[in-house]
Write an enzyme that holds these catalytic residues in place. Structure first.
Site, PDB file in Angstrom:
ATOM      1  N   SER A  73       0.875  -1.183   0.000  1.00  0.00           N
ATOM      2  CA  SER A  73       0.000   0.000   0.000  1.00  0.00           C
ATOM      3  C   SER A  73       0.908   1.229   0.000  1.00  0.00           C
ATOM      4  CB  SER A  73      -0.820  -0.021   1.296  1.00  0.00           C
ATOM      5  OG  SER A  73      -1.489   1.200   1.506  1.00  0.00           O
ATOM      6  N   TYR A  97      -1.976  -1.141  10.587  1.00  0.00           N
ATOM      7  CA  TYR A  97      -2.032  -1.392   9.143  1.00  0.00           C
ATOM      8  C   TYR A  97      -0.711  -0.969   8.484  1.00  0.00           C
ATOM      9  CZ  TYR A  97      -3.925  -1.158   4.361  1.00  0.00           C
ATOM     10  OH  TYR A  97      -4.162  -1.331   3.013  1.00  0.00           O
TER      11      TYR A  97
END
Ligand code: NAI
Length: 299
Positions: A143, A157
């Protein structure tokens, strides 16, 4: 560019979002696809929308944290389609709590899926990827949160996605010259149901009133890119064996600032006392340079 027509891909987290976008792009390009996900009903709903690709896809209920199941999944792909060329370690979840308040259960869950899911994928599938002697590839979904730190509640995350990026870069070097390429996919916002999926699968309840940099009740992903766009871009990157598959140009300046900050933190250039250290580092540098040169030659 590698020929993808007729090649076989195994995609985790394929019941929705980016995983489904990858599956659609791969099918569109004439590939065969195994869609794997922990949510069986969502997989079946996704398959209903796959259109005229009958016989070229197969559904598998798989939890990427279950190592025995991942090993069986690798056998099953070969039983169904004969070979496997592309492993997409894409399943991922976002945590729900600020990192400094989260309990171990939540850390174990997010790192279990977002980091160990990748490791389990590679351990299970690498022998199959190498068995047929044709080109093969591993795509790990990280990401932009694997390159840039995230405010609460995105810290767990971001930790997992930084790890996914480090894992991918080192794996790419380790496998250079083996015929198995490795790319890391780092998207920014993509229009998916990740927030809802996370709330559904999370072992701890989501705090709807907890901190959000985007405002209460705002689903930031609604502003995202369509998953099929990411799927098509990722396929290009796989075919060209790109190290980084970046999809959101708006992050360039922010990433430059992150790197500048790191470069600014170095002490002044080392004096003669560093010579012994540099000599030790030369072996590592040469190994990485040789791996990169072989990757460049092969592409
Ligand atoms: P999504 O929620 O639509 O897809 C994730 C899929 O992973 C779901 O279908 C879910 O059931 C599956 N999954 C979760 N835990 C699993 C497990 N233990 N075993 C097998 N499958 C499991 O969300 P999205 O956005 O498509 O996420 C896909 C990947 O993309 C994730 O790794 C995510 O972190 C990453 N990503 C998403 C971005 C976005 O803006 N949506 C941006 C950057 C990266």
């Amino acid at each position: 560019m590698k020929e993808v027509q007729g090649k076989v891909a195994f995609i985790t987290g394929a019941a929705s979002g980016i995983g489904l976008g990858l599956a659609q792009a791969f099918l569109e390009a004439g590939m065969k696809v195994v869609l794997a996900d922990v949510r069986r009903a969502a997989l079946e709903a996704a398959a209903a929308g796959l259109g005229p690709a009958a016989g070229r896809y197969h559904l598998m209920e798989v939890d990427v944290t279950d190592r025995a199941r991942m090993a069986r999944a690798a056998d099953e792909v070969v039983e169904v389609f004969g070979k496997v060329h592309v492993l997409c370690n894409n399943a991922g979840v976002s945590g729900v709590s600020p990192m400094h308040e989260a309990g171990y259960e939540e850390w174990d869950w997010v790192l279990g899926v977002n980091l160990f899911g990748l490791i389990n994928g590679v351990k299970s599938f690498l022998p199959k990827l190498r068995a047929h002697g044709e080109w093969a590839h591993i795509l790990n979904t990280s990401s932009m949160a694997g390159l840039i730190p995230m405010p609460a509640p995105g810290g767990i995350y971001a930790t997992s996605k930084f790890a996914a990026r480090g894992f991918s870069e080192s794996l790419r070097i380790a496998l250079a010259g083996s015929g198995v390429g490795v790319s890391v996919l780092c998207p920014g916002l993509v229009k998916t149901g990740m927030m809802q999926t996370g709330a559904e699968l999370s072992p701890v309840p989501a705090d709807a009133d907890g901190p959000s940099p985007f405002g209460a009740g705002v689903n930031m992903l609604d502003a995202g890119v369509e998953p099929i766009v990411i799927g098509r871009r990722a396929l290009q990157g796989i075919s060209a064996n790109e190290a980084y598959i970046l999809t959101h140009g708006e992050f360039r300046d922010e990433l430059a600032e992150v790197f500048e900050e790191i470069l600014d933190a170095f002490p002044p250039a080392p004096g003669p006392e560093a010579a012994a250290r540099l000599a030790m580092e030369n072996g590592r540098r040469q190994a990485v340079a040789a791996a990169k040169a072989s990757l460049k030659q092969a592409s």
